[in-house]
Design an enzyme around this catalytic site. Structure first.
Site, short mmCIF file in Angstrom:
data_model
loop_
_atom_site.label_atom_id
_atom_site.label_comp_id
_atom_site.label_asym_id
_atom_site.label_seq_id
_atom_site.Cartn_x
_atom_site.Cartn_y
_atom_site.Cartn_z
N GLU A 88 9.02 0.01 0.72
CA GLU A 88 8.44 1.34 0.58
C GLU A 88 9.52 2.36 0.19
OE1 GLU A 88 5.31 1.84 0.55
OE2 GLU A 88 4.74 -0.15 1.29
N HIS A 135 0.83 -1.20 0.00
CA HIS A 135 0.00 0.00 0.00
C HIS A 135 0.87 1.27 0.00
CE1 HIS A 135 -3.63 -2.35 0.96
NE2 HIS A 135 -2.80 -3.08 1.68
N HIS A 174 5.99 4.67 -7.72
CA HIS A 174 6.18 4.00 -6.45
C HIS A 174 5.44 2.66 -6.43
CE1 HIS A 174 6.31 3.73 -1.93
NE2 HIS A 174 5.24 3.01 -2.18
N GLU A 175 4.17 2.66 -6.86
CA GLU A 175 3.39 1.42 -6.84
C GLU A 175 3.99 0.37 -7.77
OE1 GLU A 175 1.31 0.88 -4.62
OE2 GLU A 175 1.26 2.95 -3.93
#
Length: 599
Positions: free
Chosen positions: A433, A227, A404-405
């Protein structure tokens, strides 16, 4: 959800089968490298997963030869790894070959520990080669001699307890083949588990459930969804605020030989192709809704579902995701390295796993996520809208969110050999992350390395962005050091520390070696930004399953030794050390600023 704000042999054999039983009391941060606590679903089911502590040994530019060097060079990657493990006293009947990765400069074999011929799910080793020499060995193997091992024959069938597991994880079994594997626990016991995938199209969750084959209880999960929040236009710009351009013929035919719209029996006229399919809808399926015009500009005075805005969001997500596919291919994320493609063109097994992107997804707000299951299954990205402004803003118009994802898909596949199981501890999840932010940062940097604030457009704050600090080499702007992990128990907070370390690494490499405007299509240049991404991608394949900060740093140094004969290791290591990850950093999260000896 996103949060804002040695004798050689005696030493190595000891490391191979080091038991990782944890003893209380100890500080919470001591568990970052081995545990992950998750609160699942609306009922917030608490479930703690354990991953044996990994060790990572690197052997320098000269490497290590076990037995005949020529036998290692001549044999297959599988045979070379088994020969090496046999030399460590690990017999062939105690392991099974999982997968391998080969590029021009790197060869890595991934091996699983077995018991009675059954793989031990959370015990993985990798062997890195340079030519005929072993240059790294990473392992999370466990000592089974004194362990309490469950019987190898199940007494509970997984289908008999599936309704309860689906209820616990608030999803449904997705039909993917179930497996039988052993699972090590922190108390030294080893359970037998059925491994099945539970997925919810409604909420976007996707778990690999470990069901005790004797009690029927849910004992652990792998969470395939990472996420976060980021995205935008063109890829070297950060967001809609930087403006939209017409981009002509962006496909890189070296990476996508049939272009972006080929779907196996011709070309689509929608946002669907071999690498990516983008759509709007609650359910992620292999179908397209009405095709968009590819020439719509986004107007954020209108709401995201406005037809022209929806078409622009789909087109932008399609462009960004394909560009990430193509650039990452150049830097080593290819078919043989477990990438995402519908058609692998006969270069590797797998395929049928292009990235599926749902824009303006109805399952969430103020966020985005990416589910990265093993090679052969589709990566799924869900992009949400943000409610921080009078008119909602679309995450698909913020490039750093999208990049980023998509980086989650790359890092989860490259770490551990395509299993997507190897960034599951709190610490390694934090690294995941951080890599996402660092890749987004790399995309938008210019000749002079600048401070970078993530995700500012969607929350209407471009000064600070969605993180606690902008990324900077200036400690008055970003003071984060390694010791921040002592008070950080959330993966995005941990990721900020890693991403800022990588920002510092990037800055020194560009300072020393300059900047290339051709970074997306020329991975063989000597400029600092190209060197940075080469080390970024190579290190992912070399590092252990569930790496720590120390292991991830060492993988960067090893990657430089393998690809560049260590030409940059002093500057790279000392950049890490400048943020507390120095020579004496030992996993306790105490800052050490000691640089590499001899540098």
């Amino acid at each position: 959800m996103v949060a804002f704000s040695k004798s050689f042999f005696s030493l190595i054999v000891a490391a191979v089968f080091a038991t990782c039983v944890e003893a209380a009391p100890y500080p919470e941060h001591a568990r970052h490298a081995t545990h992950r606590t998750r609160y699942i679903g609306k009922r917030e089911l608490k479930l703690e997963s354990y991953h044996p502590r990994s060790t990572f040994k690197t052997f320098g530019n000269d490497g290590v030869t076990i037995g005949s060097g020529s036998s290692l060079a001549a044999g297959s990657l599988k045979d070379s790894a088994i020969v090496y493990l046999n030399g460590l006293g690990i017999s062939s009947d105690k392991v099974t070959y999982g997968s391998g990765f080969t590029s021009a400069s790197t060869r890595v074999a991934y091996v699983k520990q077995t018991i009675n011929g059954i793989p031990l799910a959370n015990a993985v080793a990798s062997v890195g080669f340079k030519g005929d020499k072993v240059v790294s060995y990473a392992t999370s193997f466990v000592d089974t001699k004194s362990a309490k091992i469950a019987p190898a024959k199940p007494t509970v069938e997984w289908r008999s307890v599936l309704p309860q597991i689906e209820n616990d994880l608030e999803g449904k079994y997705n039909g993917w083949n179930a497996t039988l594997e052993y699972l090590a626990h922190s108390d030294g016991s080893i359970s037998l588990a059925h491994v099945v995938q539970i997925q919810s199209e409604t909420t976007g969750t996707w778990y690999e459930a470990y069901i005790d084959a004797h009690s029927g209880e849910l004992v652990s999960v792998t969470d395939f969804v990472s996420h976060a929040t980021y995205a935008a236009i063109p890829i070297t710009k950060q967001s809609l605020l930087d403006g939209m351009d017409f981009i002509f013929n962006p496909e890189d035919l070296e990476s996508s030989p049939l272009g972006w719209h080929n779907i196996g029996f011709g070309n689509s006229t929608t946002t669907s192709g071999n690498n990516v399919q983008v759509f709007k809808g609650q359910e992620v399926q292999r179908q397209s809704d009405s095709g968009p015009s590819f020439e719509n500009f986004y107007n954020d005075t209108n709401p995201p579902p406005f037809p022209a805005n929806l078409a622009a969001a789909r087109t932008n997500a399609f462009y960004i995701a394909n560009t990430v596919h193509d650039f990452a291919y150049r830097y080593g994320f290819t078919e043989t390295a477990f990438n995402y493609q519908l058609n692998n063109f006969g270069k590797a097994r797998g395929g049928n796993d292009q990235v599926l992107i749902s824009v303006q997804d109805a399952s969430g707000k103020n966020n985005a996520n990416f589910a990265s299951p093993p090679d052969g299954q589709n990566g799924v990205c869900r992009m949400f809208t943000f409610t921080r402004t009078p008119v909602e803003r679309d995450g698909s118009m913020q490039n750093d969110i999208l990049v980023h994802e998509l980086a989650h898909g790359i890092t989860n596949r490259l770490t551990g050999g395509g299993t997507a199981r190897c960034l599951q501890t709190t610490e390694s999840g934090g690294l995941g992350e951080g890599w996402g932010d660092a890749m987004a940062n790399w995309m938008i940097q210019k000749t002079q390395t600048a401070d970078m604030a993530m995700g500012g457009y969607v929350i209407n704050n471009t000064v600070k962005g969605i993180r606690s600090h902008p990324y900077s080499v200036d400690k008055t702007v970003n003071p984060l050091t390694y010791s921040a992990l002592k008070t950080s128990n959330e993966v995005h907070d941990i990721g900020e520390v890693w991403a800022n370390m990588l920002h510092n690494v990037y800055a020194v490499l560009v300072e020393d070696h300059g900047f290339s405007e051709d970074k997306l299509t020329n991975a063989d240049g000597s400029e600092g930004n190209i060197v940075f991404m080469r080390l970024f991608m190579d290190a992912l394949s070399l590092q252990p399953c569930n790496p720590t900060f120390v292991a991830a740093r060492d993988a960067w140094i090893l990657a430089d030794v393998i690809r560049y004969d260590g030409a940059h290791k002093c500057r790279v290591f000392n950049a890490f050390a400048s943020r507390g990850l120095g020579v004496q950093a030992n996993g306790n999260f105490d800052d050490d600023f000691t640089g590499l000896e001899g540098c």
